[in-house]
Scaffold this active site. Structure first.
Site, mmCIF file in Angstrom:
data_model
loop_
_atom_site.group_PDB
_atom_site.id
_atom_site.type_symbol
_atom_site.label_atom_id
_atom_site.label_comp_id
_atom_site.label_asym_id
_atom_site.label_seq_id
_atom_site.Cartn_x
_atom_site.Cartn_y
_atom_site.Cartn_z
ATOM 1 N N ASP A 144 51.425 46.512 23.824
ATOM 2 C CA ASP A 144 50.336 47.431 24.122
ATOM 3 C C ASP A 144 50.784 48.583 25.018
ATOM 4 O O ASP A 144 50.165 48.858 26.037
ATOM 5 C CB ASP A 144 49.224 46.598 24.795
ATOM 6 C CG ASP A 144 47.962 47.379 25.064
ATOM 7 O OD1 ASP A 144 47.631 48.270 24.268
ATOM 8 O OD2 ASP A 144 47.309 47.091 26.092
ATOM 9 N N GLU A 155 54.159 37.019 27.231
ATOM 10 C CA GLU A 155 53.223 36.561 26.211
ATOM 11 C C GLU A 155 53.864 36.230 24.869
ATOM 12 O O GLU A 155 53.365 36.639 23.810
ATOM 13 C CB GLU A 155 52.090 37.574 26.024
ATOM 14 C CG GLU A 155 51.265 37.771 27.291
ATOM 15 C CD GLU A 155 49.949 38.504 27.060
ATOM 16 O OE1 GLU A 155 49.807 39.154 26.016
ATOM 17 O OE2 GLU A 155 49.068 38.409 27.924
ATOM 18 N N TYR A 210 42.115 36.939 30.655
ATOM 19 C CA TYR A 210 41.115 37.997 30.453
ATOM 20 C C TYR A 210 39.717 37.428 30.246
ATOM 21 O O TYR A 210 38.934 37.972 29.488
ATOM 22 C CB TYR A 210 41.561 38.901 29.292
ATOM 23 C CG TYR A 210 42.738 39.770 29.705
ATOM 24 C CD1 TYR A 210 42.527 40.957 30.399
ATOM 25 C CD2 TYR A 210 44.046 39.372 29.463
ATOM 26 C CE1 TYR A 210 43.593 41.738 30.830
ATOM 27 C CE2 TYR A 210 45.121 40.146 29.888
ATOM 28 C CZ TYR A 210 44.892 41.324 30.576
ATOM 29 O OH TYR A 210 45.933 42.093 31.001
ATOM 30 N N GLU A 234 48.456 38.909 35.172
ATOM 31 C CA GLU A 234 47.578 39.961 34.632
ATOM 32 C C GLU A 234 46.146 39.472 34.678
ATOM 33 O O GLU A 234 45.855 38.345 34.246
ATOM 34 C CB GLU A 234 47.907 40.296 33.168
ATOM 35 C CG GLU A 234 49.186 41.065 32.960
ATOM 36 C CD GLU A 234 49.415 41.470 31.491
ATOM 37 O OE1 GLU A 234 48.428 41.566 30.719
ATOM 38 O OE2 GLU A 234 50.582 41.668 31.137
#
Ligand code: BDP
Length: 604
Positions: free
Chosen positions: A163, A420, A475, A511
């Site tokens: 990303d 990840e 998230y 994160e």
């Protein structure tokens, strides 16, 4: 791997500035021998910088393949009899270096230095044509991986499963430097200390590699200098241990650097080569669920960052770097992660000098086919299909090169070998077990980890027990439980508790963040508002404060950054605490208040 430096026996010339620049639209430059003549082009490009956003030209921005840089270089006339080297601090993602048409160096991997001894190709006092071809292609084999497709207009398109925008070019400095033929080739420093507070003695284990034919009577002398340049001790031989009585430790927020000066002496005792390696005396250790620096529990506050700015893209700029570090200081961050690739060496040196703690990451991002839907890539299995033996070989190279480059930085406390990757299901353990072992073998002194993705919760993950720390990107409240912070809070706490029960290792939230449009305000907890970002972070912090094994919080991201096109991104990723031009969002002020309050916890 030593960074080139000026010194009593070495000279360094910086080759940054404007280069002739040509886009190899048909990718035919190599076959046509562009390296053999002056580039036919009217374009010029500044180095260091990404070229993508510099020209007002979409074809250049979207080009997939090679671009060419060229300039004339004069070799200093005093360099006769010296070895002459060229060094690129990086070429993203592949580079070929030609001296008057001769290929002298090539490298795959966009964030690592490489170069060559070009003595046989050049003359002191003379000039040569330096040509550098750089490719931005990402394939199944590269780190990070990608794939290339062809659009309806016949143009090649680069796809990738990470990303951030695929900036390319010469992002870091280019150097010409001289060394003696017999020279210090590498230095490894490992530090420790013993004694009681106030009366500590530092131990400095060192190993020096010497290149060239030193002769049987040559010797190596080591001098250790304190921060004022005063000699504190000396040692002899290519390896050994030196003691520093009354040592001043390198501590988070309180940096102190010594220099190890390695000298090669000839039979008469004259200095043939000398290299000055900065280092700090500190230890890092994982004990139970604690992360210890110098034997004291450390709590990470800070960000996952990016090398990303308008116009220059991923180009290194000292002024931008100083600004970013100033903002880290303003907000009270004590650390950051080099998401998702090794940063410029200037950044690592700055962190060393200013006591900022670093989680140092390879460019292995996107080894996860589960993201196919998100990035519009072809669905497939991660291991065996997307990730091949060639990927694994390049991943090994990425780990080896990172540790070789950064092993002497006191700021680096964890090696993060991937971001990840798929860490569940078939093939994951077989892929990661040897990589974790490699990192440990290359550096037995630092904890090793990887960053776990939100799909691979503790019930699914099959590799985290191979690592010293658990690093999690979560998230809840954004991609999951969107806009529902109450459910997100429960899910987050449940998961962290399960990890603690499963492995009992220190955890760092590497994160957590919410996209936020600066200036969008809401009374109603609406995602994308400045209030939601602040509430989201507050919720995470409440949970962190209830989970003792959680030893650090790195918000995603320090600043907004450029990404590829996609329906989930509006002009890039907006999870920054700062905007892309480094203005604080409301959350930045909230973080500043929290981290000021955590200072004692971080540096007990
Ligand atoms: C994680 C990635 C990071 C992304 C972030 C996001 O590690 O690179 O930018 O999510 O979605 O998956 O904002």
């Amino acid at each position: 791997m030593l960074k080139p430096q000026n010194g009593p026996t070495r000279e360094l010339v910086n080759l940054d500035g404007l280069y002739a620049f040509k886009v190899d639209s048909a990718n035919s430059g190599l076959a046509e021998g562009w390296q053999n003549a002056r580039l036919e082009t009217s374009l010029e490009m500044g180095v260091p910088a990404s070229y993508n956003d510099v020209f007002a030209d979409q074809e250049i921005r979207d080009h997939v393949g090679w671009v060419w840089y060229q300039r004339e270089v004069r070799v200093p006339r005093g360099w006769a009899g010296e070895r002459i080297h060229v060094r690129l601090d990086s070429a993203t993602h592949a580079g070929r270096v030609f001296v008057d048409g001769a290929l002298v160096a090539e490298h795959l991997g966009g964030y690592m230095p490489f170069g060559a001894d070009i003595t046989e190709h050049v003359t002191a006092g003379g000039t040569f044509r330096l040509t550098i071809a750089v490719s931005n292609e990402l394939t199944q084999a590269t780190i990070p991986p990608g794939s290339i497709t062809v659009g309806a207009d016949g143009r090649r398109q680069q796809k990738y499963m990470h990303d951030f925008y695929n900036y390319a070019g010469l992002h870091r400095s280019v150097w010409l430097y001289s060394t003696p033929a017999v020279r210090v080739e590498d230095i490894t420093v490992v530090t420790g200390f013993e004694g009681t507070p106030g009366e500590l003695t530092g131990t400095v284990e060192y190993r020096i590699a010497v290149a060239g034919d030193a002769g049987a009577d040559a010797a190596v002398r080591v001098r250790i200098l304190d921060a004022d340049g005063a000699e504190v001790t000396t040692a002899h031989g290519v390896e050994g241990t030196a003691a520093i009585p009354g040592v001043v430790l390198w501590q988070p927020g309180r940096a102190y650097l010594y220099a190890l000066v390695a000298e090669v002496l000839d039979a008469d005792g004259a200095v043939v080569d000398s290299y000055s390696q900065p280092f700090g005396v500190r230890t890092v250790e994982v004990r139970g669920t604690e992360f210890l620096i110098n034997g004291e529990p450390f709590y990470f506050t800070g960000f996952g960052m990016h090398e990303d700015h308008t116009t220059i893209g991923k180009g290194h700029s000292d002024a931008h770097m100083v600004n970013d570090f100033s903002l880290l200081d303003w907000i009270g961050a004590n650390s950051f992660r080099t998401a998702h690739y090794p940063y410029a060496e200037e950044v690592m040196d700055f962190a060393d000098r200013h006591g900022i703690v670093v989680i140092d990451e390879t460019a292995a991002v996107g080894l996860n086919a589960d993201f196919a839907g998100f990035f519009g890539t072809t669905p497939m299995a991660t291991y065996g299909e997307m990730v091949t033996d060639e990927t694994a070989a390049n991943h090994r190279q990425a780990i080896s090169e990172l540790i070789a480059r950064d092993k002497n930085h006191p700021s680096v406390v964890i090696w993060s070998i991937a971001n990840e990757p798929k860490s569940s299901g078939e093939g994951a353990r077989e892929y990661f077990e040897p990589l974790a072992a490699l990192a440990r073998e290359l550096d037995p002194t630092r904890p090793v980890g990887f960053v776990n993705v939100m799909f691979d919760t503790p019930d699914k993950d099959v590799i985290s027990d191979l690592f010293d720390v658990i690093m999690l990107n979560r998230y809840y409240g954004w991609y999951l439980n969107t806009g529902d912070l109450a459910s997100a809070e429960k899910a987050l706490e449940d998961e962290l508790t399960t990890w603690t029960e499963k492995l009992g290792r220190p955890m760092i939230m590497t994160e957590y963040g919410a996209d936020t449009l600066p200036g969008f305000h809401s009374l109603y907890g609406q995602p994308w508002s400045e209030e939601y970002q602040a509430d989201f972070l507050d919720m995470y912090h409440r949970v962190f404060d209830r989970v003792p094994a959680l030893v650090g919080e790195h918000v995603w991201n320090f600043a907004d950054f450029a990404t590829s096109n996609g329906i989930m991104r509006v002009d890039g990723n907006k999870k920054g605490a700062f905007t892309r031009d480094r203005r604080p969002k409301a959350a930045a002020h909230a973080l500043r208040r929290r981290w000021a309050g955590l200072r004692d916890r971080a540096q007990r």
